[in-house]
Design a protein around this motif. Structure first.
Motif, short mmCIF file in Angstrom:
data_model
loop_
_atom_site.label_atom_id
_atom_site.label_comp_id
_atom_site.label_asym_id
_atom_site.label_seq_id
_atom_site.Cartn_x
_atom_site.Cartn_y
_atom_site.Cartn_z
N GLU A 113 2.71 0.68 4.06
CA GLU A 113 2.59 -0.78 4.05
C GLU A 113 1.60 -1.26 5.10
O GLU A 113 0.81 -2.17 4.85
N TRP A 114 1.63 -0.65 6.27
CA TRP A 114 0.72 -1.04 7.33
C TRP A 114 -0.73 -0.79 6.90
O TRP A 114 -1.61 -1.60 7.14
N MET A 115 -0.96 0.36 6.26
CA MET A 115 -2.31 0.69 5.80
C MET A 115 -2.77 -0.28 4.73
O MET A 115 -3.92 -0.73 4.74
N GLU A 116 -1.89 -0.68 3.80
CA GLU A 116 -2.25 -1.64 2.76
C GLU A 116 -2.57 -2.99 3.37
O GLU A 116 -3.53 -3.66 2.97
N ASP A 117 -1.77 -3.43 4.35
CA ASP A 117 -2.02 -4.71 5.02
C ASP A 117 -3.35 -4.70 5.74
O ASP A 117 -4.12 -5.67 5.70
N SER A 118 -3.65 -3.60 6.43
CA SER A 118 -4.91 -3.53 7.16
C SER A 118 -6.09 -3.50 6.19
O SER A 118 -7.15 -4.08 6.48
N ASN A 119 -5.93 -2.85 5.03
CA ASN A 119 -6.99 -2.87 4.02
C ASN A 119 -7.21 -4.27 3.46
O ASN A 119 -8.35 -4.69 3.26
N LYS A 120 -6.14 -5.04 3.23
CA LYS A 120 -6.27 -6.40 2.73
C LYS A 120 -6.98 -7.28 3.77
O LYS A 120 -7.81 -8.11 3.41
N ARG A 121 -6.64 -7.11 5.02
CA ARG A 121 -7.28 -7.89 6.09
C ARG A 121 -8.78 -7.57 6.15
O ARG A 121 -9.60 -8.45 6.37
N GLY A 122 -9.10 -6.30 5.98
CA GLY A 122 -10.50 -5.88 6.02
C GLY A 122 -11.27 -6.49 4.87
O GLY A 122 -12.41 -6.94 5.03
N ILE A 123 -10.67 -6.55 3.70
CA ILE A 123 -11.34 -7.15 2.53
C ILE A 123 -11.49 -8.65 2.73
O ILE A 123 -12.53 -9.23 2.39
N GLU A 124 -10.46 -9.32 3.27
CA GLU A 124 -10.51 -10.76 3.50
C GLU A 124 -11.59 -11.11 4.53
O GLU A 124 -12.29 -12.10 4.41
N GLN A 125 -11.72 -10.30 5.57
CA GLN A 125 -12.73 -10.56 6.60
C GLN A 125 -14.12 -10.34 6.06
O GLN A 125 -15.06 -11.04 6.45
N GLN A 126 -14.32 -9.39 5.14
CA GLN A 126 -15.62 -9.13 4.56
C GLN A 126 -16.00 -10.21 3.55
O GLN A 126 -17.16 -10.55 3.42
N GLY A 127 -15.02 -10.74 2.85
CA GLY A 127 -15.30 -11.67 1.75
C GLY A 127 -15.25 -13.07 2.13
O GLY A 127 -15.82 -13.85 2.71
#
Length: 161
Positions: A147-161
């Motif tokens: 779950e932590w890895m999925e959350d960090s991936n979502k944050r990374g996508i949100e920051q890029q987009g």
């Protein structure tokens, strides 16, 4: 002198009752000299239940007609096997439950006996719950890490987009 003899005979009777219960539930002979897995596991259960009643390792060894080192081995190996083997754990819990129920069979029923039985059952359930929590800890850690890895991936996508 007579009271010591009576106490000794009562202890022997309790040990014999526990031995009969464990042999009945497991279907194995405790006093045999073989090293078949089922019989060794039955001895482990027997030794653990005697230890729970407050007996010393030397007395346990004497009641099993084994050496002190064998009784010590059974007690040490018991904890590992209870954690890993669910079939062994269920056999142990059946034996323990029958010993607890048999303990109060000959005594008159009153609130003290019922409370004592419930306290012992509660302790057995707490032990089982602790073992289950320890077994489930790696799974819980894996899930939370995922779950932590999925959350960090979502944050990374949100920051890029």
């Amino acid at each position: 002198m007579e009271s010591k003899r009576n106490s000794f005979m009562e202890d022997q009777k309790k040990i014999e009752n526990i031995r009969n219960i464990v042999e009945m539930v497991t279907g194995e002979r405790i006093l045999s000299t073989t090293r078949y897995r089922g019989e060794v596991e039955a001895r482990m259960i027997f030794a653990s239940i005697l230890k729970d009643t407050g007996m010393h390792v030397e007395s346990i060894a004497l009641s099993m007609k084994k050496s002190r080192y064998a009784a010590d081995y059974y007690l040490k190996r018991f904890n590992d096997l209870v954690e890993l083997d669910s079939k062994f754990r269920s056999l142990y819990l059946k034996c323990k439950e029958m010993v607890v129920m048999n303990k109060f069979k000959d005594e008159p029923v009153n609130s003290y006996n019922i409370v004592g039985r419930l306290v012992q059952e509660n302790e057995a359930l707490k032990h089982e719950l602790r073992l289950l929590k320890e077994r489930m800890r790696p799974i819980y850690n894996f899930i939370t890490e995922k779950e932590w890895m999925e959350d960090s991936n979502k944050r990374g996508i949100e920051q890029q987009g």
